[in-house]
Scaffold this active site. Structure first.
Site, PDB file in Angstrom:
ATOM      1  N   ILE A  70     -14.704 -19.292 -11.149  1.00 54.05           N
ATOM      2  CA  ILE A  70     -13.187 -18.895 -11.577  1.00 54.05           C
ATOM      3  C   ILE A  70     -12.256 -19.538 -10.909  1.00 54.05           C
ATOM      4  O   ILE A  70     -11.094 -19.942 -11.615  1.00 54.05           O
ATOM      5  CB  ILE A  70     -13.233 -17.229 -11.294  1.00 54.05           C
ATOM      6  CG1 ILE A  70     -14.126 -16.511 -12.188  1.00 54.05           C
ATOM      7  CG2 ILE A  70     -11.931 -16.652 -11.582  1.00 54.05           C
ATOM      8  CD1 ILE A  70     -14.641 -15.068 -11.808  1.00 54.05           C
ATOM      9  N   ASN A 122      -9.056 -15.839  -4.187  1.00 55.14           N
ATOM     10  CA  ASN A 122     -10.218 -15.907  -5.135  1.00 55.14           C
ATOM     11  C   ASN A 122     -11.935 -15.908  -4.104  1.00 55.14           C
ATOM     12  O   ASN A 122     -12.398 -15.096  -4.738  1.00 55.14           O
ATOM     13  CB  ASN A 122     -10.215 -17.001  -5.785  1.00 55.14           C
ATOM     14  CG  ASN A 122     -11.465 -17.270  -6.572  1.00 55.14           C
ATOM     15  OD1 ASN A 122     -11.704 -16.438  -7.686  1.00 55.14           O
ATOM     16  ND2 ASN A 122     -11.976 -18.519  -6.391  1.00 55.14           N
ATOM     17  N   SER A 152     -12.668  -6.903  -8.826  1.00 56.08           N
ATOM     18  CA  SER A 152     -13.786  -6.928  -9.629  1.00 56.08           C
ATOM     19  C   SER A 152     -13.773  -5.517 -10.244  1.00 56.08           C
ATOM     20  O   SER A 152     -13.513  -4.665  -9.634  1.00 56.08           O
ATOM     21  CB  SER A 152     -15.118  -7.386  -8.897  1.00 56.08           C
ATOM     22  OG  SER A 152     -16.291  -7.007  -9.614  1.00 56.08           O
ATOM     23  N   TYR A 202     -20.563  -5.349  -1.226  1.00 56.63           N
ATOM     24  CA  TYR A 202     -19.463  -5.873  -2.393  1.00 56.63           C
ATOM     25  C   TYR A 202     -18.596  -4.934  -2.982  1.00 56.63           C
ATOM     26  O   TYR A 202     -17.546  -5.172  -2.894  1.00 56.63           O
ATOM     27  CB  TYR A 202     -20.536  -6.650  -3.223  1.00 56.63           C
ATOM     28  CG  TYR A 202     -19.788  -7.412  -4.343  1.00 56.63           C
ATOM     29  CD1 TYR A 202     -19.165  -8.603  -3.903  1.00 56.63           C
ATOM     30  CD2 TYR A 202     -19.698  -7.046  -5.630  1.00 56.63           C
ATOM     31  CE1 TYR A 202     -18.459  -9.337  -4.787  1.00 56.63           C
ATOM     32  CE2 TYR A 202     -18.719  -7.852  -6.588  1.00 56.63           C
ATOM     33  CZ  TYR A 202     -18.189  -8.925  -5.983  1.00 56.63           C
ATOM     34  OH  TYR A 202     -17.339  -9.788  -6.993  1.00 56.63           O
ATOM     35  N   LYS A 245     -14.455  -4.870  -2.624  1.00 58.86           N
ATOM     36  CA  LYS A 245     -13.733  -4.984  -3.603  1.00 58.86           C
ATOM     37  C   LYS A 245     -12.902  -3.793  -3.692  1.00 58.86           C
ATOM     38  O   LYS A 245     -11.874  -3.833  -4.189  1.00 58.86           O
ATOM     39  CB  LYS A 245     -14.751  -5.126  -4.951  1.00 58.86           C
ATOM     40  CG  LYS A 245     -15.256  -6.587  -4.891  1.00 58.86           C
ATOM     41  CD  LYS A 245     -14.155  -7.666  -5.253  1.00 58.86           C
ATOM     42  CE  LYS A 245     -14.522  -9.126  -5.373  1.00 58.86           C
ATOM     43  NZ  LYS A 245     -13.638 -10.219  -5.198  1.00 58.86           N
ATOM     44  N   THR A 258     -20.558 -17.752 -14.187  1.00 59.31           N
ATOM     45  CA  THR A 258     -20.445 -18.539 -13.308  1.00 59.31           C
ATOM     46  C   THR A 258     -21.862 -18.776 -12.629  1.00 59.31           C
ATOM     47  O   THR A 258     -22.674 -18.016 -12.880  1.00 59.31           O
ATOM     48  CB  THR A 258     -19.318 -18.207 -12.159  1.00 59.31           C
ATOM     49  OG1 THR A 258     -19.779 -16.993 -11.455  1.00 59.31           O
ATOM     50  CG2 THR A 258     -17.831 -17.930 -12.768  1.00 59.31           C
TER      51      THR A 258
HETATM   52  N1  LIG Z   1     -18.730 -14.181 -11.289  1.00 60.24           N
HETATM   53  C1  LIG Z   1     -18.416 -12.856 -12.076  1.00 60.24           C
HETATM   54  O1  LIG Z   1     -18.927 -12.590 -12.498  1.00 60.24           O
HETATM   55  C2  LIG Z   1     -17.270 -12.300 -11.098  1.00 60.24           C
HETATM   56  C3  LIG Z   1     -16.971 -10.928 -11.509  1.00 60.24           C
HETATM   57  C4  LIG Z   1     -16.165 -10.265 -11.126  1.00 60.24           C
HETATM   58  C5  LIG Z   1     -15.466 -10.770 -10.076  1.00 60.24           C
HETATM   59  N2  LIG Z   1     -15.674 -11.911  -9.478  1.00 60.24           N
HETATM   60  C6  LIG Z   1     -15.005 -12.539  -8.571  1.00 60.24           C
HETATM   61  O2  LIG Z   1     -14.431 -13.778  -8.723  1.00 60.24           O
HETATM   62  C7  LIG Z   1     -14.180 -14.550  -7.489  1.00 60.24           C
HETATM   63  C8  LIG Z   1     -15.128 -15.988  -7.785  1.00 60.24           C
HETATM   64  O3  LIG Z   1     -16.261 -15.587  -8.004  1.00 60.24           O
HETATM   65  P1  LIG Z   1     -17.291 -16.873  -9.002  1.00 60.24           P
HETATM   66  O4  LIG Z   1     -18.342 -16.207  -9.686  1.00 60.24           O
HETATM   67  O5  LIG Z   1     -16.133 -17.740  -9.452  1.00 60.24           O
HETATM   68  O6  LIG Z   1     -17.700 -17.564  -7.651  1.00 60.24           O
HETATM   69  P2  LIG Z   1     -18.540 -18.950  -7.535  1.00 60.24           P
HETATM   70  O7  LIG Z   1     -18.904 -19.461  -8.602  1.00 60.24           O
HETATM   71  O8  LIG Z   1     -19.548 -18.652  -6.517  1.00 60.24           O
HETATM   72  O9  LIG Z   1     -17.269 -19.905  -6.723  1.00 60.24           O
HETATM   73  C9  LIG Z   1     -16.763 -19.422  -5.500  1.00 60.24           C
HETATM   74  C10 LIG Z   1     -15.834 -20.480  -4.937  1.00 60.24           C
HETATM   75  O10 LIG Z   1     -15.343 -20.075  -3.737  1.00 60.24           O
HETATM   76  C11 LIG Z   1     -15.506 -20.958  -2.730  1.00 60.24           C
HETATM   77  N3  LIG Z   1     -16.194 -20.232  -1.616  1.00 60.24           N
HETATM   78  C12 LIG Z   1     -17.172 -19.288  -1.290  1.00 60.24           C
HETATM   79  N4  LIG Z   1     -17.061 -18.702  -0.212  1.00 60.24           N
HETATM   80  C13 LIG Z   1     -16.000 -19.155   0.506  1.00 60.24           C
HETATM   81  C14 LIG Z   1     -15.632 -19.046   1.723  1.00 60.24           C
HETATM   82  N5  LIG Z   1     -16.115 -18.232   2.644  1.00 60.24           N
HETATM   83  N6  LIG Z   1     -14.558 -19.906   2.209  1.00 60.24           N
HETATM   84  C15 LIG Z   1     -14.029 -20.796   1.333  1.00 60.24           C
HETATM   85  N7  LIG Z   1     -14.461 -20.931   0.087  1.00 60.24           N
HETATM   86  C16 LIG Z   1     -15.505 -20.153  -0.278  1.00 60.24           C
HETATM   87  C17 LIG Z   1     -16.902 -21.728  -3.291  1.00 60.24           C
HETATM   88  O11 LIG Z   1     -16.956 -22.971  -2.700  1.00 60.24           O
HETATM   89  P3  LIG Z   1     -18.031 -23.386  -1.363  1.00 60.24           P
HETATM   90  O12 LIG Z   1     -19.468 -22.741  -1.990  1.00 60.24           O
HETATM   91  O13 LIG Z   1     -17.730 -24.797  -1.432  1.00 60.24           O
HETATM   92  O14 LIG Z   1     -17.469 -22.507  -0.275  1.00 60.24           O
HETATM   93  C18 LIG Z   1     -16.442 -21.693  -4.620  1.00 60.24           C
HETATM   94  O15 LIG Z   1     -15.443 -22.794  -4.794  1.00 60.24           O
HETATM   95  C19 LIG Z   1     -14.785 -13.695  -6.256  1.00 60.24           C
HETATM   96  O16 LIG Z   1     -13.715 -13.124  -5.802  1.00 60.24           O
HETATM   97  C20 LIG Z   1     -15.908 -12.842  -7.122  1.00 60.24           C
HETATM   98  O17 LIG Z   1     -16.055 -11.741  -6.241  1.00 60.24           O
HETATM   99  C21 LIG Z   1     -16.599 -12.772 -10.117  1.00 60.24           C
END
Ligand SMILES: NC(=O)c1ccc[n+]([C@@H]2O[C@H](COP(=O)([O-])OP(=O)(O)OC[C@H]3O[C@@H](n4cnc5c(N)ncnc54)[C@H](OP(=O)(O)O)[C@@H]3O)[C@@H](O)[C@H]2O)c1
Length: 266
Positions: free
Chosen positions: A18, A91, A141, A154, A158, A188
């Protein structure tokens, strides 16, 4: 969207998922973006791909949101590269999903890299600039609204985001708007990992039917809702939690109604 072009933004966790879609969308709208991630190699590669697509309007820095010094480091970097930021997108967030088995370390990690990091970034944004106006979006979320099995860490973290943005919106008004966004199940890496065959083709039908729209969401859909909240088109919106969830939170216990019936009367 109005009020985006020529602005400067900081996005946490922009190398994948995202966050990456948000960086791309903002870049496309003419915003200069500094984004971070822990993995320097993955971030630099994402930056190269972005630059090939949109030119020189994005920059990357390796940083972990759990580190004490990260907020100051990110804002010093964005000032050095582009100037004082207008926007912040919180994010990056730990996907720690633990219940009764959560350890002290799990709780510290989830909250310090999650809502506490969001709060520290908001505070740094508010005090490190001379610009008056600004807008902040925190990615929350559907999990902040509902109970899910074995997800105390989690979901509690959130849920905290929702309260954080309300308090910050109050204290930073009227110049800085602070909102959050609640996605449903988005395509993702984290969701892909949970599919039975680690492929989108193997996505269980039941997961799609958690949403009124009966499909998983694309990261770009969350990015457009984020761009809207940052833009002047959302000038009256603050302290708000936008359900960009394809109808997940509107669904009741009867689901899509496959087994529900109602006698009705005139
Ligand atoms: N995917 C879903 O279904 C979903 C649904 C609801 C909400 N969300 C929320 O959306 C957001 C993004 O989720 P996503 O699914 O896109 O995650 P993702 O695909 O795992 O990507 C996460 C991004 O954040 C970076 N990251 C993770 N932990 C970090 C840290 N401690 N410090 C700095 N960078 C960090 C990762 O890079 P590195 O690993 O290199 O650090 C990556 O660029 C989150 O807040 C998640 O809770 C996701």
């Amino acid at each position: 969207m109005r009020g985006l072009k020529g602005k400067i933004a900081v996005v946490t966790g922009g190398s994948r998922g995202i966050g990456r879609a948000i960086v791309e969308r903002l870049t496309e709208e003419g915003v200069s973006v500094l984004f971070c991630g822990r993995n320097g190699k993955a971030g630099s590669q994402a930056l190269e791909e972005l630059k090939a697509k949109y030119g020189g309007q994005a920059a990357f820095i390796a940083a972990d949101m759990e580190d004490k010094d990260t907020p100051a480091k990110l804002f010093a970097k964005v000032k050095e590269v582009y100037g004082e930021p207008d926007f912040l997108v919180n994010n990056a967030f730990p996907f720690t999903a633990k219940g009764i088995d959560a350890t002290y370390e799990d709780w510290v990690h989830t909250f310090m890299a999650g809502p506490a990091a969001y709060a520290r970034m908001i505070a740094e944004f508010a005090v490190s600039r001379t610009k008056k106006e600004g807008a902040i979006v925190c990615v929350s979320s559907i999990s902040g609204h509902i109970a899910q099995p074995r997800r105390w860490t989690y979901n509690a973290a959130k849920g905290a985001v929702k309260q954080l943005i309300r308090c910050a919106a109050l204290d930073l008004a009227p110049a800085i708007r602070v909102n959050c966004i609640s996605p449903g199940w988005v395509k993702t890496d984290e969701v892909l990992k949970a599919t039975p065959k680690k492929s989108w083709e193997s996505t269980p039908q039941a997961w799609k039917e958690y949403h009124l729209m009966q499909r998983l969401q694309e990261p770009e859909e969350i990015a457009s809702a984020t761009a809207f909240l940052l833009s002047d088109d959302a000038c009256a919106v603050t302290g708000h939690d936008l359900f960009a969830d394809s109808g997940y939170l509107a669904m009741g216990p009867e689901g899509l109604g496959k087994t529900a019936s109602f006698a009705g009367s005139e």
